[in-house]
Write an enzyme that holds these catalytic residues in place. Structure first.
Site, PDB file in Angstrom:
ATOM      1  N   HIS A 144       1.166  35.981  23.965  1.00 21.47           N
ATOM      2  CA  HIS A 144       2.514  36.576  23.953  1.00 21.47           C
ATOM      3  C   HIS A 144       3.495  35.717  24.762  1.00 21.47           C
ATOM      4  CE1 HIS A 144       4.720  40.639  23.352  1.00 21.47           C
ATOM      5  NE2 HIS A 144       5.588  39.636  23.338  1.00 21.47           N
ATOM      6  N   ARG A 196       5.733  41.956  16.971  1.00 25.71           N
ATOM      7  CA  ARG A 196       4.896  42.927  17.671  1.00 25.71           C
ATOM      8  C   ARG A 196       3.601  43.086  16.882  1.00 25.71           C
ATOM      9  NH1 ARG A 196       7.813  42.373  21.475  1.00 25.71           N
ATOM     10  NH2 ARG A 196       8.845  43.997  22.725  1.00 25.71           N
ATOM     11  N   GLU A 252      -2.605  44.813  22.952  1.00 28.72           N
ATOM     12  CA  GLU A 252      -2.409  43.944  24.108  1.00 28.72           C
ATOM     13  C   GLU A 252      -2.589  44.710  25.414  1.00 28.72           C
ATOM     14  OE1 GLU A 252       1.155  41.548  24.321  1.00 28.72           O
ATOM     15  OE2 GLU A 252       1.131  41.246  22.157  1.00 28.72           O
TER      16      GLU A 252
END
Length: 328
Positions: free
Chosen positions: A290, A243, A272
């Protein structure tokens, strides 16, 4: 309640076989255009759904949970991480939260290893040079990178994915080290011939490659902050497929710009889907959208786990992937 009358709202478009199976079992509301839910749309879904199938793009706060309909009994996360859900608030309201662990392990570890290989060998820079017409023929000093064989990798987070990364790293001749909240069993350490470091500071200051594989929790927020990043060797690389919040992104960018570390491979970002323009301008980074778990197999298996969790809950059986707030 009969399954086919259970209102299941799904926040994002899922693989077609998963949506078809859910539609056969439940009264399903699909997101056909795959646009991320706004806060208002999310609030509306939580007011109407018996079961809400969430993804990491849904920020399910304590306030949203407090205002959810009394019929909402389950939030089934399509994903392993649940840092987007206030699990404690859900538990206090009697709402079960589940996730989909395990099925992402090998694919995320593959992507981690791909970045570990690509960064020191400058693979993306090589592709860019070819596309730009800069390649004029082989030269003994052109596109020199670094070998990874014999180098030290420090894995932050020795769970399923961390162990899968360790397995791959050993196969490529890397010396495996790790830091974890709790030390893993001697059998696992022996399997990967890995060295445990109780001190994260001491580990990262001695590594050539850092792989971030820990979950995002309050305890891991900005775990790699400015002071820690300054401990890394100038030739070290950082790879993050976990993350974005685990790394202080501004501090990382400053270190990369100053040449304090050699490079970074990032599949996740702090804000993001927005990407810091300073990151995009750097030549010593590989940036991915991602996609660590983006395989047909993984996403289908994730959907199957969601279905199993919902079915078990509705049938009054133990839910296999329940997330408890005390375990986060």
């Amino acid at each position: 309640m009969p399954r086919d009358t259970v209102k299941v709202v799904i926040s994002r478009k899922l693989p077609k076989p998963v949506e078809q199976r859910m539609s056969e079992l439940f009264d399903v509301e699909l997101n056909t255009n795959d646009e991320a839910f706004t806060e208002n749309r999310l609030a509306d879904a939580l007011e109407r759904a018996d079961v809400f199938v969430s993804t990491l793009t849904d920020n399910i706060t304590a306030e949203l949970i407090a205002n959810a309909g009394s019929q909402l009994k389950m939030i089934a996360q399509f994903g392993a991480g649940v840092d987007n859900i206030d699990v404690k608030a859900a538990a206090q309201k009697g709402i079960i939260v589940t996730n989909t662990p395990g099925v992402l392990t090998e694919d995320t570890a593959d992507m981690t290893m791909a970045l570990i290989l690509a960064l020191p060998r400058r693979m993306v820079q090589g592709v860019d040079a070819l596309r730009a017409g800069e390649f004029k023929g082989w030269s003994p000093t052109y596109m020199l990178g670094h070998r990874i064989f014999g180098k030290r990798i420090g894995i932050i987070g020795m769970g399923r994915i961390g162990q899968a990364v360790a397995r791959r790293a050993r196969a490529f001749g890397l010396e495996v080290h790790y830091h974890n909240r709790n030390r893993v069993s001697p059998a696992i350490e022996a399997q990967f011939a890995t060295t445990y470091w109780e001190s994260l500071d001491q580990m990262i200051s001695r590594m050539d490659i850092i792989s971030v594989n820990c979950p995002a929790t309050p305890a891991t927020y900005h775990l790699l902050h400015e002071r820690r990043l300054k401990l890394l060797k100038p030739h070290a690389y950082i790879v993050n497929t976990s993350r974005g919040e685990v790394i202080d992104e501004d501090a990382l960018i400053s270190a990369l710009e100053a040449g304090q570390i050699a490079g970074a491979g990032l599949d996740v970002f702090q804000n993001e889907p927005e990407i810091n323009p300073r990151l995009l301008a750097l030549k010593n980074v590989i940036l991915l959208p991602h996609m660590g778990s983006a395989t047909v197999e993984a996403r289908t298996e994730m959907g199957e786990k969601v279905i199993i969790n919902i079915k078990n809950f509705l049938d009054g059986h133990m839910v296999p992937d329940r997330v408890l707030p005390e375990l986060i």
